[in-house]
Write a protein that holds these residues in place. Structure first.
Motif, short mmCIF file in Angstrom:
data_model
loop_
_atom_site.label_atom_id
_atom_site.label_comp_id
_atom_site.label_asym_id
_atom_site.label_seq_id
_atom_site.Cartn_x
_atom_site.Cartn_y
_atom_site.Cartn_z
N TYR A 121 0.89 -1.17 0.00
CA TYR A 121 0.00 0.00 0.00
C TYR A 121 0.93 1.21 0.00
O TYR A 121 1.63 1.46 0.98
N HIS A 124 0.33 7.17 1.71
CA HIS A 124 -0.98 7.85 1.64
C HIS A 124 -1.34 8.43 3.01
O HIS A 124 -0.68 8.13 4.02
N ASP A 126 -4.83 8.77 5.57
CA ASP A 126 -6.17 8.18 5.71
C ASP A 126 -7.26 9.24 5.72
O ASP A 126 -8.44 8.92 5.60
N TYR A 141 -2.01 -6.27 14.35
CA TYR A 141 -1.35 -7.28 13.49
C TYR A 141 -1.41 -8.69 14.08
O TYR A 141 -1.38 -8.85 15.30
N LEU A 154 5.06 -1.30 8.27
CA LEU A 154 4.33 -0.03 8.21
C LEU A 154 5.35 1.08 8.44
O LEU A 154 6.00 1.12 9.49
N HIS A 185 1.71 7.45 5.56
CA HIS A 185 2.26 6.14 5.91
C HIS A 185 2.14 5.22 4.71
O HIS A 185 1.42 5.51 3.76
N VAL A 187 2.62 0.76 3.41
CA VAL A 187 2.97 -0.62 3.72
C VAL A 187 3.95 -1.08 2.64
O VAL A 187 3.63 -1.13 1.46
N ARG A 194 0.22 -11.47 5.07
CA ARG A 194 0.25 -10.50 6.17
C ARG A 194 -1.19 -10.19 6.57
O ARG A 194 -1.98 -9.73 5.74
N THR A 198 -7.46 -3.13 10.26
CA THR A 198 -7.26 -1.68 10.19
C THR A 198 -8.60 -1.01 10.48
O THR A 198 -9.63 -1.47 9.99
N TRP A 200 -10.77 2.90 11.87
CA TRP A 200 -10.78 4.35 12.01
C TRP A 200 -11.86 4.80 12.98
O TRP A 200 -13.02 4.40 12.86
C1 OGA Z 1 -4.62 1.28 5.60
C2 OGA Z 1 -3.23 1.17 6.10
C3 OGA Z 1 -1.53 -0.01 7.36
C4 OGA Z 1 -1.07 -1.39 7.73
O1 OGA Z 1 -5.29 0.24 5.48
O2 OGA Z 1 -5.07 2.42 5.35
O3 OGA Z 1 -2.53 2.14 6.00
O4 OGA Z 1 -0.02 -1.50 8.35
N1 OGA Z 1 -2.78 0.03 6.69
O5 OGA Z 1 -1.73 -2.36 7.37
#
Ligand code: OGA
Ligand code: MN
Length: 209
Positions: A121, A124, A126, A141, A154, A185, A187, A194, A198, A200
């Motif tokens: 990822y 970006h 959020d 995790y 991350l 951040h 990934v 993995r 995730t 918010w």
């Molecule tokens: C996301 C993200 C981080 C991660 O899903 O927006 O940034 O470590 N995930 O999985």
């Protein structure tokens, strides 16, 4: 089992203090071990069919964008007992955050995520200042014995300098929380499967600044 035994005042003070001074926090003992194990069993036993390719944007703006992210996701449901336990736990966490930080959080949404080998990822945010309603991002995790060589870290960037200020292995039991509008951040491409959740915390209107 007392699901909330780990949600104690000392832990909250540690989290809120760190969020206030630094804007993000990395913990290894946020969830109790039984719930962590149940969530891991659940996410690892979800079928490929249960996951959807992750997208960018919400509702009408939603599009699958596989140059930015290639993970697969599945929203948690309060109809499933294990999901419900995690959602309840996060709801308790939300109340404590509101008590300690006066953020006025009203909602928590979260999904399981699976990064197959090769998934990533890119960098970006959020949420965007002044418009989005995502206030705090969380990641939990579920990957035992993660090695540096496995990738999948991350990376958290400094909001102004753009330097990487944190590189976090997605190790089993690690929990990260950060201010959604502040920290770009990414990934790193993962070489192993993995698994994570995730989520918010949101407020019900854009922040006025
Ligand atoms: C996301 C993200 C981080 C991660 O899903 O927006 O940034 O470590 N995930 O999985
Ligand atoms: Mn993100």
């Amino acid at each position: 089992m007392n699901t909330f035994s780990y949600l104690n005042d000392a832990l909250f003070e540690q989290i809120t203090e760190t969020l206030t001074t630094r804007g993000y926090c990395v913990l290894t003992d946020f969830l109790n071990p039984e719930l962590t194990a149940s969530l891991q069993r659940r996410v690892m036993n979800l079928d490929d069919d249960d996951f959807k390719h992750a997208g960018i944007g919400r509702e009408h703006g939603f599009q699958v964008e596989n140059t930015i992210r290639t993970d697969e996701t599945r929203w948690l449901s309060d109809q499933h007992p294990v999901d419900a336990m995690f959602l309840q736990y996060m709801s308790e966490f939300k109340l404590a955050l509101n008590r300690h930080l006066f953020l006025g959080l009203f909602d928590y949404e979260c999904h399981y995520a699976h990064y197959a080998p090769g998934a990533f990822y890119k960098k970006h945010l959020d949420a965007f200042k002044g418009e989005a309603n995502r206030v705090l991002s969380t990641v939990m995790y579920f990957n035992k014995d993660w090695q540096q060589d496995d990738g999948g870290q991350l990376l958290i960037y400094h909001p102004e300098s753009g330097d990487v200020i944190e590189s976090i292995n997605p190790e089993y039991g690690t929990f990260v929380v950060f201010m959604s509008e502040e920290f770009p951040h990414q990934v790193v491409k993962s070489k192993r499967d993995r698994y994570s959740i995730t989520g918010w915390f949101r407020i019900d209107r854009p922040l006025l600044r």
